[in-house]
Design an enzyme around this catalytic site. Structure first.
Site, PDB file in Angstrom:
ATOM      1  N   HIS A  26      25.578  35.957  36.953  1.00  0.00           N
ATOM      2  CA  HIS A  26      26.780  35.648  37.726  1.00  0.00           C
ATOM      3  C   HIS A  26      26.554  36.034  39.181  1.00  0.00           C
ATOM      4  CE1 HIS A  26      31.159  34.753  37.926  1.00  0.00           C
ATOM      5  NE2 HIS A  26      31.075  35.534  38.998  1.00  0.00           N
ATOM      6  N   SER A  72      34.493  29.572  45.068  1.00  0.00           N
ATOM      7  CA  SER A  72      35.712  28.826  45.370  1.00  0.00           C
ATOM      8  C   SER A  72      35.797  28.435  46.842  1.00  0.00           C
ATOM      9  CB  SER A  72      36.950  29.628  44.959  1.00  0.00           C
ATOM     10  OG  SER A  72      37.048  30.827  45.685  1.00  0.00           O
ATOM     11  N   ARG A 125      45.547  33.325  43.640  1.00  0.00           N
ATOM     12  CA  ARG A 125      45.210  33.708  45.012  1.00  0.00           C
ATOM     13  C   ARG A 125      43.950  33.004  45.512  1.00  0.00           C
ATOM     14  NH1 ARG A 125      43.909  38.216  41.943  1.00  0.00           N
ATOM     15  NH2 ARG A 125      41.718  38.843  41.968  1.00  0.00           N
ATOM     16  N   HIS A 176      34.370  38.306  33.715  1.00  0.00           N
ATOM     17  CA  HIS A 176      34.824  39.675  33.978  1.00  0.00           C
ATOM     18  C   HIS A 176      35.836  40.161  32.943  1.00  0.00           C
ATOM     19  CE1 HIS A 176      32.677  38.737  37.564  1.00  0.00           C
ATOM     20  NE2 HIS A 176      33.678  38.185  38.218  1.00  0.00           N
ATOM     21  N   ASP A 244      27.488  39.681  40.429  1.00  0.00           N
ATOM     22  CA  ASP A 244      28.554  39.042  41.199  1.00  0.00           C
ATOM     23  C   ASP A 244      28.245  39.047  42.696  1.00  0.00           C
ATOM     24  OD1 ASP A 244      30.882  37.586  41.559  1.00  0.00           O
ATOM     25  OD2 ASP A 244      32.196  39.336  41.571  1.00  0.00           O
ATOM     26  N   ASN A 249      35.431  38.641  48.423  1.00  0.00           N
ATOM     27  CA  ASN A 249      36.702  39.338  48.639  1.00  0.00           C
ATOM     28  C   ASN A 249      36.625  40.843  48.377  1.00  0.00           C
ATOM     29  OD1 ASN A 249      38.424  36.964  49.274  1.00  0.00           O
ATOM     30  ND2 ASN A 249      37.899  36.387  47.175  1.00  0.00           N
TER      31      ASN A 249
END
Length: 289
Positions: A26, A72, A125, A176, A244, A249
């Site tokens: 990931h 995203s 979000r 996750h 990750d 963010n």
């Protein structure tokens, strides 16, 4: 929109030595923006995190392969992800985010570029629209390709997600762990409900990643280990792990990737569990050939 960097420039060298062939299942790439602009709908605007940076980190951490998950901020234009795969010399595969109306020929083109899964994001979000009916059409269309579906949601909507997850005809991988509240402990309501989901659906897998996101305590992530190790031990053939990187963010809690790697032997305490988590399971999904 100002650009943010969410990774450390010089991560520590982990003490743990991963098994040969270990997969970081990931990760993301951002840009470079000059070549791959971000989506006009992007909710964050990161600094460039290139394939070359990713592969240098992979080698530094003692890992062998990557699974690049479409970020995203790039929307449904998978060009940056495909470019990263193309530069990997066969050592990366990918998970795409696609337009709800994508056609079969476009899916086949993504497959040729190394994509082996599609991601559905339900974090409000990060995305404005998550049409479950369209997502199920996509899931049916990718089944002949041997792909799987990656789903990202938070624990508060797990119950309402179950009918949707049950309707997906492929393997499902939950990102996750469905973001449980780790502060509840190993017998907390969130992780108990998630284990019940895994108990009753043998085609649902999960990524036991995100210690830096889920742990209220922070490094060395003792609270995360206490909650997640039983998951790895209970479902050893249905778990994946990833850094990750470059940690979208996370600009206010930027993790050290070497520290994240050192969590692995604590959640997978035997050589057999480590091999399943890092080699056998991701290879089954992403390099079955």
């Amino acid at each position: 929109m100002s650009r943010s960097q969410t990774w450390v420039d010089a991560p520590s060298k982990p003490c743990f030595v991963p098994p040969a062939g270990a997969v970081d299942a990931h990760v993301h790439v951002f840009g470079p923006e000059a070549e791959f602009p971000f989506s006009p709908k992007a909710k964050y605007h990161p600094e460039d995190a290139t394939p070359e940076m990713l592969f240098a980190l992979r080698d530094h951490l003692g890992l062998s392969r990557n699974v690049i998950v479409q970020a995203s901020c790039h929307g449904t234009d998978n060009s940056a992800t495909l470019a990263g795969i193309a530069k990997s010399n066969g050592l990366a595969r990918g998970v795409a985010v696609v337009d709800p109306d994508i056609g079969i020929d476009e899916l086949k083109a993504l497959h040729a570029g190394g994509i082996r899964g599609v991601r559905f994001n339900f974090l409000k979000r990060l995305v404005d629209n998550a049409p479950k009916d369209k997502f199920l059409e996509i899931a049916k269309n990718i089944e002949p390709l041997g792909w799987h579906v990656v789903v990202y949601f938070e624990a508060d909507i797990l119950e309402e997600m179950v009918p949707f997850l049950e309707a997906i005809p492929t393997i499902v991988v939950v990102d996750h762990l469905g973001r449980p509240d780790i502060a509840q402990g190993p017998d907390g309501a969130d992780i108990t409900a998630f284990r019940a989901l895994l108990d009753s659906h043998t085609d649902i897998w999960t990524k036991v990643s995100g210690a830096e996101r889920l742990s209220p305590m922070g490094p060395p992530f003792d609270d995360f280990v206490e909650v997640i190790r039983p998951v790895v031990e209970r479902y050893p053939d249905r778990v994946l792990w990833g850094t990750d990187w470059p940690h979208p963010n996370m600009e206010h809690r930027i993790p050290d990737d070497g520290t994240l790697v050192d969590v692995i032997p604590r959640i997978a305490p035997t050589a057999e569990l480590q091999r399943k988590l890092l080699v056998d399971n991701p290879m089954r999904l992403y390099w079955p050939d």
